[in-house]
Enzyme design. Sequence first.
Site, mmCIF file in Angstrom:
data_model
loop_
_atom_site.group_PDB
_atom_site.id
_atom_site.type_symbol
_atom_site.label_atom_id
_atom_site.label_comp_id
_atom_site.label_asym_id
_atom_site.label_seq_id
_atom_site.Cartn_x
_atom_site.Cartn_y
_atom_site.Cartn_z
ATOM 1 N N HIS A 1 0.798 -1.231 0.000
ATOM 2 C CA HIS A 1 0.000 0.000 0.000
ATOM 3 C C HIS A 1 0.827 1.276 0.000
ATOM 4 C CE1 HIS A 1 -3.993 -1.825 0.952
ATOM 5 N NE2 HIS A 1 -3.247 -2.758 1.509
ATOM 6 N N LYS B 1 -14.802 8.385 -3.610
ATOM 7 C CA LYS B 1 -16.072 8.715 -2.942
ATOM 8 C C LYS B 1 -16.570 10.081 -3.393
ATOM 9 C CE LYS B 1 -14.175 6.358 1.020
ATOM 10 N NZ LYS B 1 -13.413 6.580 2.266
ATOM 11 N N LYS C 1 1.006 14.501 1.222
ATOM 12 C CA LYS C 1 -0.343 14.820 0.747
ATOM 13 C C LYS C 1 -0.513 16.323 0.500
ATOM 14 C CE LYS C 1 -2.473 10.865 3.177
ATOM 15 N NZ LYS C 1 -3.206 10.033 2.209
ATOM 16 N N LYS D 1 -8.193 14.156 4.887
ATOM 17 C CA LYS D 1 -7.363 12.951 4.846
ATOM 18 C C LYS D 1 -6.330 13.074 5.949
ATOM 19 C CE LYS D 1 -6.549 14.081 0.433
ATOM 20 N NZ LYS D 1 -6.725 12.924 -0.433
ATOM 21 N N ARG D 2 -5.581 11.998 6.234
ATOM 22 C CA ARG D 2 -4.520 12.119 7.229
ATOM 23 C C ARG D 2 -3.578 13.259 6.843
ATOM 24 N NH1 ARG D 2 -4.074 7.951 11.129
ATOM 25 N NH2 ARG D 2 -2.322 9.199 11.875
ATOM 26 N N THR E 1 -8.519 6.773 -1.795
ATOM 27 C CA THR E 1 -9.848 6.196 -2.002
ATOM 28 C C THR E 1 -10.934 7.236 -1.788
ATOM 29 O OG1 THR E 1 -9.542 5.310 0.233
ATOM 30 C CG2 THR E 1 -9.436 3.745 -1.582
HETATM 31 C C1 NBG Z 1 -2.602 3.714 2.036
HETATM 32 C C2 NBG Z 1 -2.184 4.616 0.893
HETATM 33 C C3 NBG Z 1 -3.396 5.115 0.125
HETATM 34 C C4 NBG Z 1 -4.251 3.942 -0.281
HETATM 35 C C5 NBG Z 1 -4.580 3.098 0.931
HETATM 36 C C6 NBG Z 1 -5.392 1.876 0.585
HETATM 37 C C7 NBG Z 1 -1.176 2.980 3.889
HETATM 38 C C8 NBG Z 1 0.076 2.291 4.284
HETATM 39 N N1 NBG Z 1 -1.389 3.132 2.591
HETATM 40 O O1 NBG Z 1 -2.984 5.815 -1.002
HETATM 41 O O2 NBG Z 1 -1.439 5.701 1.380
HETATM 42 O O3 NBG Z 1 -5.425 4.380 -0.885
HETATM 43 O O4 NBG Z 1 -3.413 2.653 1.563
HETATM 44 O O5 NBG Z 1 -4.738 1.103 -0.366
HETATM 45 O O6 NBG Z 1 -1.942 3.350 4.731
#
Ligand code: NBG
Length: 958
Positions: free
Chosen positions: A500, A808, A699, A693-694, A804
């Site tokens: 991920h 949405k 980001k 988002k975080r 993701t």
């Molecule tokens: C996160 C990514 C996102 C991705 C999500 C789900 C982690 C390690 N990775 O870009 O930063 O959408 O995983 O795949 O949290």
Amino acid sequence: MAIAGDARSRAPNADGEFNGTIEIDTANDEEYTVIMIRDAPYKPGTLRVISTALADLGLNIEKAVVDEKKGGEKVTDCFYVTDADGGKVVDAADVENIKICLTMILKAHFSHGSVFARPDGQDDRRTGDNEERRQHSLLYSLMDRYLKNDVMSVQESIVNHVEYTMARNRYQFDDFEAYQAASFSVRDRLIESWNDTQQHFRDKSPKRVYYLSMEFLMGRSLLNSLYNLDIKSNYSEALQQLGYRLEILVEKERDAALGNGGLGRLASCFLDSMATEDLPAWGYGIRYQYGMFRQTLHNGFQHEQPDYWLNFGNPWEIERPYITYPVGFYGGVSISESNGVKKFDWIPGERISAVAYDNPIPGWNTPNTINLRLWSAKPSTEFDLESFNTGDYVQAILSKQRAETISSVLYPDDRTYQGKELRLKQQYFMVSATLQDVVRRYLVNHTNFDEFPNQVALQLNDTHPTIGVPELMRLLMDEHGLGWTKSWDITSKVFSFTNHTVLPEALEKWPVSLVEKVLPRHMQIIYDINWRFIQELRGAIGDDYVRIGRMSIIEEGTGEKMVRMAHLAMVASHTVNGVAAIHSELIKKTIFKDFYDLMPDKFQNKTNGVTQRRWLAFCNPQLRDLISSKLGDDAWIRELDMLRGLEKFADDEKFQSEWRSIKLSNKKRLAEFIKEKTGTVVNPDSLFDIQVKRIHEYKRQLLNVLSIIHRYNAIKAATPKEREKMVPRVCVIGGKAAPGYDMAKRIIKLVCSVGDKVNNDPDVGDLLKLVFIPDYNVSSAEIIVPGAELSQHISTAGTEASGTSNMKFAMNGCLIIGTMDGANVEIAEEIGKENMFIFGASATEVPILRAERSRYKPPPEFDNVVKQIRAGAFGWAEYFAPVCDAVHGGADYYLLANDFADYLRAQQLVDATYKDEKKWTKMSILSTAGSGKFSSDRTIRQYAKEIWGIEPCRRPSP
Ligand code: NBG
């Protein structure tokens, strides 16, 4: 009153009529009055009706002899009863009374429709055992029908839970209690569906997938379950008649926030899709007592509050105290030899128990309900004899209690791996309990492991569960006596691994010394896996020790020896996948290049998706209804590609105006929410611009803030006439910073400080507002997403694996301003670049720009805003200095300066487009219409077919 109107998929049994006989014999049995009901037609639920009726008459059923159901035939049941004093009923008038009552009740029962028969289980542990079956026939008959969902039955089950589950007064309960009781009653229905689905899986014995994840970011369950079970309208009505409003009750639920962000939410969307796609799937994870922390802001600074979400109980889970496994840590390994074969015995120094908690996951428009099993750590029941015998009883108990800390808290950092011992213990705890459970289930109907790879697929959600690889090897070799070759053959056929992230700092590595201490046997196995892997490597690439060193599972540099979990996962898994096309390509060229060159066939892409149930149909009901009315029905809620059908209405004026008025109403709801959470009043006629988002440097929330400052400057410099032409904007930023991530916390403070200044400047008025929404989570996203018009996904190209929330937002008709990164690339393919606001350097340009950044001269607009912050225009000059340093003077790893000018250009285009209402609305409609690909149903079908090799297994509709 609606009766069972929602029970779409449940067809009633054929009705019969009661023309059997009732005989009451008071003479022939010494102890009991015998009530014989002869020749009644078979109908599910009959026994429950009779037993309730007898109880209502004050009779005790001391025993019963019932006919086993013989499809279509008449049955005769016999009840041995006593009166309240335990004696026989002898009075003739009483006997007559019983007869009349029973006749009436049975007549009503047999003439009444909607009762639904449950299938007869063919549990392998029961079939073949006719004697046991006969003994249990009463039990089976009592459980032979489903709960009814008509309004009255729903009300009855709610008030029953108020009184009997929660022990509250059934005539007086508050909103929270009503929420709980309603949830318990929904859970009853989920349990029926869960039980029958699991029984069906056992009967059919298909290959199953187990989704192993340290995180599941579930959010709330009530509304989702009501919709999926298709009983929402009856619950709404039932509650309304009782004096409660469903919309209010759903707000009482605490989020299940057992995850950090995208990775955990993806796991939850996958569960929803696996259930809806009828896959024989289970999720496995940890039941953390403290989920993701609650974020509060004091004077613009983030504070973390513990999220003790289980405080008032969790009506959605089922505790299984009898499903428990021992999990060991520490200790040593003893080696013995018999018949020339070495046997390894791990004797752990600490043992705890993992107890199962099951969370039913219903699918949409299917009778299937799958399971999410979460493990909770409990002290082991084995006694520590040593301490008990030395008399230190209290100390012995206290030290046992520490076991519970293992499942107590979610690590709130998704940026860097934590080299913390407790985290490693959590990971092992989860996979050890899970694999023991999976192996036990497999062995119920197998006597050896030959079929294991045809019955089991294990998906690793990131590297977090990778310690499961040596654990499965250990179980097979040390506990079940298989040899290495056979064990490895099995292990390497069942695991698959999803990556991920490409950020190197997030790739997990554990110090060898730590693994050796906590899991000594596993460290041996990892060494063995690595040794064989390196032999293979030498065979394939020769003695290229530099490359072998790069690929080895053990990192041996100048520092500490480390176990590279991604390499272990890669070596053991039959496939590895990235989460968006660009990401899957990138990992082949960067972090996993050496592996890709050697084993290209292992690599796959599975572009992420989100569930359109939660993220469109349920959180945006007005838009759902409009879409359904245009497409003819709600089939798109299962086949999201059908949204394409909206394209032809994109220019339709009437449709456009309905579309806009729904957006406006969602914006008003969001404005209320903003006021409640921040105190700031915003004008719903402004453009709603969102970045939630975080908080991470990659980001680039900072890029957003810098452009907001730039906008602020422009407003200040404009004449009143010029201001009239400007598009008013509400900028919303939200997200949590990892508690130890200092830079992210400074960025939050900067957002708040800029907001304070802008929001209180009378020159600005409604032209610009900036708010930071605290405690962004699943539930707040369900309000924010439908109300957004523009959303920002502006990571430096090549850093966001997928994203993701972009999906949405697009589904809900929100336009995207973003870089060509992660899933944005595919969104642009589907929706059309011309319907988005794309800017910035591409992923191929980024490494070059990064290498040259010390020579780069930022555009003056960029320098100006950074200088402004440095000079204290928003206060806190010293506190913000490191933020400025990070993007100035050759630093700027994430290339904010390089992308700034193009970002401003894209922002201007946003304003210009927004002024053209028709154009904007058209782009909005096309965003929704083009988002079909981003359903997690599609993602899951691809995993099922291309990675897991599993097929749907739907239980028959009742
Ligand atoms: C996160 C990514 C996102 C991705 C999500 C789900 C982690 C390690 N990775 O870009 O930063 O959408 O995983 O795949 O949290």
